[in-house]
Scaffold this motif. Structure first.
Motif, PDB file in Angstrom:
ATOM      1  N   ILE A 160       0.840  -1.205   0.000  1.00 16.67           N
ATOM      2  CA  ILE A 160       0.000   0.000   0.000  1.00 16.67           C
ATOM      3  C   ILE A 160       0.876   1.255   0.000  1.00 16.67           C
ATOM      4  O   ILE A 160       0.603   2.220  -0.734  1.00 16.67           O
ATOM      5  CB  ILE A 160      -0.945   0.011   1.235  1.00 16.67           C
ATOM      6  N   MET A 161       1.938   1.223   0.790  1.00 14.89           N
ATOM      7  CA  MET A 161       2.863   2.373   0.849  1.00 14.89           C
ATOM      8  C   MET A 161       3.411   2.697  -0.540  1.00 14.89           C
ATOM      9  O   MET A 161       3.458   3.851  -0.952  1.00 14.89           O
ATOM     10  CB  MET A 161       4.036   2.060   1.795  1.00 14.89           C
ATOM     11  N   ALA A 162       3.839   1.659  -1.267  1.00 15.32           N
ATOM     12  CA  ALA A 162       4.431   1.886  -2.587  1.00 15.32           C
ATOM     13  C   ALA A 162       3.390   2.432  -3.560  1.00 15.32           C
ATOM     14  O   ALA A 162       3.658   3.368  -4.327  1.00 15.32           O
ATOM     15  CB  ALA A 162       5.038   0.591  -3.117  1.00 15.32           C
ATOM     16  N   TYR A 163       2.193   1.872  -3.510  1.00 17.21           N
ATOM     17  CA  TYR A 163       1.153   2.327  -4.427  1.00 17.21           C
ATOM     18  C   TYR A 163       0.761   3.781  -4.141  1.00 17.21           C
ATOM     19  O   TYR A 163       0.658   4.611  -5.052  1.00 17.21           O
ATOM     20  CB  TYR A 163      -0.078   1.403  -4.344  1.00 17.21           C
ATOM     21  N   LEU A 164       0.559   4.096  -2.871  1.00 18.41           N
ATOM     22  CA  LEU A 164       0.149   5.466  -2.520  1.00 18.41           C
ATOM     23  C   LEU A 164       1.255   6.472  -2.853  1.00 18.41           C
ATOM     24  O   LEU A 164       0.974   7.611  -3.228  1.00 18.41           O
ATOM     25  CB  LEU A 164      -0.228   5.565  -1.038  1.00 18.41           C
ATOM     26  N   THR A 165       2.492   6.045  -2.740  1.00 19.44           N
ATOM     27  CA  THR A 165       3.601   6.936  -3.101  1.00 19.44           C
ATOM     28  C   THR A 165       3.550   7.275  -4.584  1.00 19.44           C
ATOM     29  O   THR A 165       3.714   8.433  -4.984  1.00 19.44           O
ATOM     30  CB  THR A 165       4.954   6.288  -2.729  1.00 19.44           C
ATOM     31  N   LYS A 166       3.304   6.246  -5.405  1.00 22.15           N
ATOM     32  CA  LYS A 166       3.221   6.468  -6.847  1.00 22.15           C
ATOM     33  C   LYS A 166       2.069   7.404  -7.198  1.00 22.15           C
ATOM     34  O   LYS A 166       2.197   8.307  -8.018  1.00 22.15           O
ATOM     35  CB  LYS A 166       3.014   5.112  -7.542  1.00 22.15           C
ATOM     36  N   MET A 167       0.932   7.214  -6.550  1.00 16.12           N
ATOM     37  CA  MET A 167      -0.269   7.964  -6.911  1.00 16.12           C
ATOM     38  C   MET A 167      -0.321   9.355  -6.294  1.00 16.12           C
ATOM     39  O   MET A 167      -0.842  10.289  -6.900  1.00 16.12           O
ATOM     40  CB  MET A 167      -1.538   7.195  -6.488  1.00 16.12           C
ATOM     41  N   LEU A 168       0.161   9.495  -5.063  1.00 15.34           N
ATOM     42  CA  LEU A 168      -0.061  10.749  -4.324  1.00 15.34           C
ATOM     43  C   LEU A 168       1.209  11.579  -4.133  1.00 15.34           C
ATOM     44  O   LEU A 168       1.134  12.718  -3.663  1.00 15.34           O
ATOM     45  CB  LEU A 168      -0.700  10.450  -2.952  1.00 15.34           C
ATOM     46  N   ARG A 169       2.367  11.002  -4.463  1.00 15.80           N
ATOM     47  CA  ARG A 169       3.647  11.723  -4.360  1.00 15.80           C
ATOM     48  C   ARG A 169       3.822  12.461  -3.030  1.00 15.80           C
ATOM     49  O   ARG A 169       3.929  13.699  -2.997  1.00 15.80           O
ATOM     50  CB  ARG A 169       3.793  12.725  -5.524  1.00 15.80           C
ATOM     51  N   PRO A 170       3.855  11.736  -1.922  1.00 21.83           N
ATOM     52  CA  PRO A 170       4.112  12.387  -0.626  1.00 21.83           C
ATOM     53  C   PRO A 170       5.504  13.009  -0.642  1.00 21.83           C
ATOM     54  O   PRO A 170       6.361  12.596  -1.411  1.00 21.83           O
ATOM     55  CB  PRO A 170       4.080  11.215   0.368  1.00 21.83           C
ATOM     56  N   LYS A 224      10.116  -5.150   1.946  1.00 18.09           N
ATOM     57  CA  LYS A 224      10.080  -3.730   2.324  1.00 18.09           C
ATOM     58  C   LYS A 224      11.115  -2.938   1.526  1.00 18.09           C
ATOM     59  O   LYS A 224      10.834  -1.861   1.011  1.00 18.09           O
ATOM     60  CB  LYS A 224      10.337  -3.604   3.829  1.00 18.09           C
ATOM     61  N   LEU A 225      12.320  -3.510   1.404  1.00 18.50           N
ATOM     62  CA  LEU A 225      13.395  -2.813   0.670  1.00 18.50           C
ATOM     63  C   LEU A 225      13.078  -2.709  -0.820  1.00 18.50           C
ATOM     64  O   LEU A 225      13.354  -1.688  -1.453  1.00 18.50           O
ATOM     65  CB  LEU A 225      14.710  -3.576   0.845  1.00 18.50           C
ATOM     66  N   LYS A 226      12.486  -3.767  -1.372  1.00 18.03           N
ATOM     67  CA  LYS A 226      12.134  -3.720  -2.804  1.00 18.03           C
ATOM     68  C   LYS A 226      11.080  -2.644  -3.056  1.00 18.03           C
ATOM     69  O   LYS A 226      11.137  -1.912  -4.040  1.00 18.03           O
ATOM     70  CB  LYS A 226      11.620  -5.082  -3.276  1.00 18.03           C
ATOM     71  N   LYS A 227      10.114  -2.551  -2.152  1.00 16.52           N
ATOM     72  CA  LYS A 227       9.073  -1.525  -2.299  1.00 16.52           C
ATOM     73  C   LYS A 227       9.687  -0.129  -2.119  1.00 16.52           C
ATOM     74  O   LYS A 227       9.351   0.806  -2.838  1.00 16.52           O
ATOM     75  CB  LYS A 227       7.953  -1.756  -1.274  1.00 16.52           C
ATOM     76  N   ALA A 228      10.589  -0.009  -1.151  1.00 17.59           N
ATOM     77  CA  ALA A 228      11.225   1.288  -0.912  1.00 17.59           C
ATOM     78  C   ALA A 228      12.051   1.726  -2.126  1.00 17.59           C
ATOM     79  O   ALA A 228      12.125   2.918  -2.445  1.00 17.59           O
ATOM     80  CB  ALA A 228      12.104   1.204   0.338  1.00 17.59           C
ATOM     81  N   TYR A 229      12.641   0.760  -2.801  1.00 17.71           N
ATOM     82  CA  TYR A 229      13.421   1.040  -4.014  1.00 17.71           C
ATOM     83  C   TYR A 229      12.512   1.661  -5.072  1.00 17.71           C
ATOM     84  O   TYR A 229      12.883   2.646  -5.726  1.00 17.71           O
ATOM     85  CB  TYR A 229      14.032  -0.281  -4.500  1.00 17.71           C
ATOM     86  N   GLU A 230      11.299   1.134  -5.229  1.00 17.49           N
ATOM     87  CA  GLU A 230      10.319   1.741  -6.160  1.00 17.49           C
ATOM     88  C   GLU A 230       9.934   3.139  -5.673  1.00 17.49           C
ATOM     89  O   GLU A 230       9.861   4.089  -6.456  1.00 17.49           O
ATOM     90  CB  GLU A 230       9.021   0.906  -6.221  1.00 17.49           C
ATOM     91  N   MET A 231       9.696   3.249  -4.370  1.00 18.62           N
ATOM     92  CA  MET A 231       9.229   4.529  -3.809  1.00 18.62           C
ATOM     93  C   MET A 231      10.261   5.638  -3.963  1.00 18.62           C
ATOM     94  O   MET A 231       9.908   6.809  -4.149  1.00 18.62           O
ATOM     95  CB  MET A 231       8.880   4.346  -2.317  1.00 18.62           C
ATOM     96  N   ALA A 232      11.544   5.254  -3.902  1.00 18.86           N
ATOM     97  CA  ALA A 232      12.619   6.254  -3.965  1.00 18.86           C
ATOM     98  C   ALA A 232      12.688   6.949  -5.329  1.00 18.86           C
ATOM     99  O   ALA A 232      13.374   7.949  -5.484  1.00 18.86           O
ATOM    100  CB  ALA A 232      13.956   5.609  -3.610  1.00 18.86           C
ATOM    101  N   ASN A 233      11.964   6.428  -6.315  1.00 12.85           N
ATOM    102  CA  ASN A 233      11.815   7.146  -7.587  1.00 12.85           C
ATOM    103  C   ASN A 233      11.052   8.452  -7.398  1.00 12.85           C
ATOM    104  O   ASN A 233      11.151   9.363  -8.212  1.00 12.85           O
ATOM    105  CB  ASN A 233      11.006   6.307  -8.589  1.00 12.85           C
ATOM    106  N   TYR A 234      10.222   8.487  -6.351  1.00 12.88           N
ATOM    107  CA  TYR A 234       9.287   9.604  -6.193  1.00 12.88           C
ATOM    108  C   TYR A 234       9.505  10.438  -4.941  1.00 12.88           C
ATOM    109  O   TYR A 234       9.085  11.580  -4.878  1.00 12.88           O
ATOM    110  CB  TYR A 234       7.844   9.086  -6.151  1.00 12.88           C
ATOM    111  N   THR A 235      10.108   9.838  -3.919  1.00 12.91           N
ATOM    112  CA  THR A 235      10.182  10.563  -2.639  1.00 12.91           C
ATOM    113  C   THR A 235      11.329  10.021  -1.797  1.00 12.91           C
ATOM    114  O   THR A 235      11.900   8.971  -2.118  1.00 12.91           O
ATOM    115  CB  THR A 235       8.854  10.414  -1.861  1.00 12.91           C
ATOM    116  N   GLU A 236      11.673  10.729  -0.714  1.00 13.41           N
ATOM    117  CA  GLU A 236      12.674  10.133   0.180  1.00 13.41           C
ATOM    118  C   GLU A 236      11.963   9.219   1.174  1.00 13.41           C
ATOM    119  O   GLU A 236      10.837   9.467   1.591  1.00 13.41           O
ATOM    120  CB  GLU A 236      13.552  11.176   0.869  1.00 13.41           C
TER     121      GLU A 236
END
Ligand code: ATP
Ligand code: IPE
Length: 262
Positions: A160-170, A224-236
């Motif tokens: 959910i964290m990874a998806y919301l990061t992609k969609m909402l760009r926190p 968790k790390l794999k998802k964070a790797y995706e998330m780091a495209n968009y946010t810290e």
């Protein structure tokens, strides 16, 4: 907006009594958020801890429906039991916010997301966006899911964290864990990584033996790390110890103790 996940081991003892909830710890985490609200918008996601995992395992929800009517009948009961258990965890969270006069609002994950193999393939983001506009603090959770491939599955909070990061760009995403951050080996053996760049993550995944096919998708540090790797495209992305007072506030302010990935 800042996105926060509270891991199951932060708010409950997985090996303790079923459905135990650490109110003092959650109350303190809510107080740390309250220091920044309403100047800062938040979405909170919590894990299962001693709530959802027991039923989910017992009824083998991750295996999906089998096609056998009798077995699937029992599984559907387990699906609902798992969800009800997560709703009780969620209610405990919402109560903690309301008792501190913060307008948290429960968003039931399985009513908003559809999955395929544990990943989100459909989401109704409208209600989340509107809740944020109204300055609510939406509170979602790892939950059961209706799944297009296998009928039913589990959707973990990290997904959910990874998806919301992609969609909402926190502007920041924070994982609260029961350890101080990401270690370059097993906790206790490896040393804590304070700063991590996105480029360094593939080598770290290899060092942690996360690269083999079939690695656990519901939990654990590899997912968790794999998802964070995706998330780091968009946010810290921050990983801090949710059991230690002040660490969440530090991550929110940007000078915290833990691991920062960017
Ligand atoms: P829960 O604790 O309920 O499973 P969570 O989202 O907080 O949910 P996990 O997905 O379990 O956390 O991942 C955190 C755990 O991973 C830590 O408690 C730690 O014991 C373990 N771990 C293993 N290797 C590492 C590592 N290299 N760095 C950090 N944590 C690690
Ligand atoms: C698990 O969610 C949800 C269910 C078992 C229903 P998570 O995978 O996000 O939970 P934790 O943080 O590991 O406990």
């Amino acid at each position: 907006m800042i996105l926060i996940k509270i891991g199951g081991s932060v708010f409950s003892d997985k090996r303790g009594e079923p459905e135990n909830f650490d109110s003092p710890t959650v109350g303190r985490i809510v107080r740390e958020m309250a220091e920044f609200y309403p100047g800062e918008e938040f979405i909170l996601v919590h894990g299962g801890g001693s709530f959802g995992h027991r039923h989910a395992g017992q009824y083998a929800i991750r295996e999906g429906l089998s096609g056998n009517a009798e077995r699937d009948g029992r599984k559907k009961i387990g699906f609902s039991f798992t969800h009800q258990s997560m709703l009780r965890a969620n209610a405990a969270f919402i109560d903690m916010f309301l008792s501190q006069d913060l307008p948290a609002f429960s968003v039931s994950t399985s009513s908003v997301f559809v999955t395929e193999k544990g990943e989100v393939v459909y989401a109704d983001m409208e209600i989340l966006r509107r809740l944020l506009d109204l300055e609510f603090i939406p509170v979602l959770f790892g939950d059961v899911s209706v799944d297009v491939a296998q009928g039913i599955d589990i959707l973990s909070g990290d997904q959910i964290m990874a998806y919301l990061t992609k969609m909402l760009r926190p502007k920041k995403a924070i994982f609260l864990m029961d350890v101080d951050g990401i270690y370059d080996g097993e906790p206790g053996e490896g040393t804590l990584i304070h700063e991590l760049t996105r480029d360094e993550v593939p080598a770290l995944l290899e060092r942690l033996h996360c690269t083999a096919a079939g690695t656990d998708v519901t939990g654990g540090i590899c997912n968790k790390l794999k998802k964070a790797y995706e998330m780091a495209n968009y946010t810290e992305v921050w990983f801090v110890n949710g059991r230690v007072p002040g660490r969440l506030a530090g991550a929110i302010m940007g000078n915290g103790f833990g691991t920062r990935l960017r």
